[in-house]
Design a protein around this motif. Structure first.
Motif, mmCIF file in Angstrom:
data_model
loop_
_atom_site.group_PDB
_atom_site.id
_atom_site.type_symbol
_atom_site.label_atom_id
_atom_site.label_comp_id
_atom_site.label_asym_id
_atom_site.label_seq_id
_atom_site.Cartn_x
_atom_site.Cartn_y
_atom_site.Cartn_z
ATOM 1 N N ASP A 190 0.815 -1.213 0.000
ATOM 2 C CA ASP A 190 0.000 0.000 0.000
ATOM 3 C C ASP A 190 0.846 1.259 0.000
ATOM 4 O O ASP A 190 0.324 2.372 0.121
ATOM 5 N N GLY A 191 2.177 1.110 -0.143
ATOM 6 C CA GLY A 191 3.063 2.270 -0.198
ATOM 7 C C GLY A 191 3.649 2.688 1.122
ATOM 8 O O GLY A 191 4.295 3.727 1.208
ATOM 9 N N SER A 192 3.442 1.898 2.182
ATOM 10 C CA SER A 192 3.958 2.230 3.514
ATOM 11 C C SER A 192 3.667 3.674 3.897
ATOM 12 O O SER A 192 4.584 4.454 4.213
ATOM 13 N N PRO A 193 2.386 4.082 3.868
ATOM 14 C CA PRO A 193 2.061 5.474 4.189
ATOM 15 C C PRO A 193 2.317 5.792 5.663
ATOM 16 O O PRO A 193 2.198 4.931 6.529
ATOM 17 N N GLY B 299 3.366 11.109 3.924
ATOM 18 C CA GLY B 299 4.288 10.584 2.919
ATOM 19 C C GLY B 299 4.418 9.089 3.045
ATOM 20 O O GLY B 299 3.575 8.423 3.658
ATOM 21 N N SER B 300 5.477 8.562 2.459
ATOM 22 C CA SER B 300 5.714 7.126 2.451
ATOM 23 C C SER B 300 7.123 6.817 2.947
ATOM 24 O O SER B 300 8.055 7.582 2.690
ATOM 25 N N LEU B 301 7.244 5.684 3.652
ATOM 26 C CA LEU B 301 8.560 5.272 4.135
ATOM 27 C C LEU B 301 9.434 4.700 3.024
ATOM 28 O O LEU B 301 10.650 4.636 3.152
ATOM 29 N N PRO C 114 13.968 6.894 -0.770
ATOM 30 C CA PRO C 114 13.549 7.710 0.374
ATOM 31 C C PRO C 114 14.673 8.009 1.362
ATOM 32 O O PRO C 114 14.466 8.744 2.328
ATOM 33 N N ASP C 115 15.859 7.442 1.138
ATOM 34 C CA ASP C 115 16.947 7.539 2.106
ATOM 35 C C ASP C 115 18.082 8.419 1.592
ATOM 36 O O ASP C 115 18.273 8.596 0.387
ATOM 37 N N ILE C 116 18.853 8.937 2.531
ATOM 38 C CA ILE C 116 20.093 9.625 2.216
ATOM 39 C C ILE C 116 21.204 8.997 3.054
ATOM 40 O O ILE C 116 20.940 8.262 4.004
ATOM 41 N N SER C 117 22.436 9.298 2.703
ATOM 42 C CA SER C 117 23.565 8.765 3.455
ATOM 43 C C SER C 117 23.695 9.486 4.794
ATOM 44 O O SER C 117 23.187 10.601 4.986
#
Length: 292
Positions: free
Chosen positions: A46-49, A58-60, A232-235
């Protein structure tokens, strides 16, 4: 009973095949895969809302931009990495830029020229110039040096076209710096460097990227998009770079912000794959729970 003509039998067989394949691939297969996804991966399917104050924030697993109505980055939030999916994090246009490390020469816009649609010619930035421009902008936004190898001081790819392609140079052009710009180097192997003239064909020259002496402070993921354009991630390095700005804008101790980064850092997959990462949405939501 008279048999149908062969051409008619062939058309009827094709029609039956079309109907069967439509039902199998257009109805049964989507229903089965959707059911399996919902049963095994309900949240992700479902998009991990993620909700905030009763509304989806938003979404994870799908990145987003944290910008104002004019597209400018909001200073009180951690920023995501660039995205090549549509205008940015567009689920309907998930993709990469398809530009590689050899893409270093810009197409300079020709003043007064128009494209096929009648719009002013904007040229085309190479991947190198895109990276240089992003690094310069991030450096200014974070209050650090945005310089990096193979980039000019004004955020353009530091690339020469040298003529002839083989042998002793008799001409050198800084092809990404449109005239009347001053070339980033004055001389190359004894030859005065020229600025680039829009519309001139330099393809016959030898491409020479110039590394320079800059050391990059801005991390790679801050200036390059992910393969999907939806990461969705950054370092951790990019999060740490942004921490002083966040602390300053939110009137929080720097240590508090750094602790939040640590709390929202995930380790390597299976303990050895990839690098530790920080989910930007989770981190920003945690920030909103802190008072400054």
């Amino acid at each position: 009973m008279e048999r149908l003509p062969s051409w008619l039998r062939q058309h009827l067989a094709a029609l039956r095949a079309l109907l069967v394949l439509t039902v199998v691939t257009g109805v049964i297969y989507p229903l089965v895969t959707t059911g399996i996804a919902q049963a095994l991966f309900n949240g992700k399917a479902d998009g991990s809302p993620v909700e905030k104050d009763g509304k989806v924030a938003g979404s994870l697993i799908i990145g987003q931009s944290f910008t104002d109505k004019d597209g400018n980055p909001v200073k009180t939030y951690f920023q995501s990495r660039p995205s090549a999916a549509g205008a940015g994090y567009d689920l309907t246009s998930t993709s990469a830029s398809n530009l590689g490390p050899e893409d270093v020469v810009d197409v300079l816009p020709v003043p007064g020229a128009k494209d096929d649609a009648g719009n002013p010619d904007t040229g085309k930035q190479s991947l190198l110039t895109q990276v240089c421009a992003r690094s310069k902008a991030i450096g200014e936004f974070e209050g650090v040096s945005g310089a990096r190898p193979y980039c000019t001081a004004d955020g353009i790819g530091a690339v020469l076209k040298v003529f002839p392609a083989v042998g002793t140079p008799t001409r050198a052009v800084s092809v990404n710096q449109a005239c009347p710009a001053t070339p980033f180097v004055a001389v190359y192997e004894g030859v005065k460097v020229e600025c680039g003239k829009p519309g001139e064909d330099y393809s016959a020259g030898r491409t020479v990227p110039v590394r320079g002496g800059a050391t990059a402070v801005v991390p790679p993921d801050a200036v390059t998009a992910s393969g999907s354009g939806l990461d969705p991630d950054i370092s951790v390095a990019y999060a740490d770079l942004q921490a002083p700005r966040i602390a300053r804008e939110r009137h929080l101790p720097l240590g508090t912000v750094q602790t939040l980064i640590q709390e929202h850092t995930t380790g390597r997959a299976l303990g050895f794959m990839g690098e530790p990462a920080v989910n930007v949405l989770e981190l920003n939501l945690a920030l909103d729970g802190k008072r400054g």
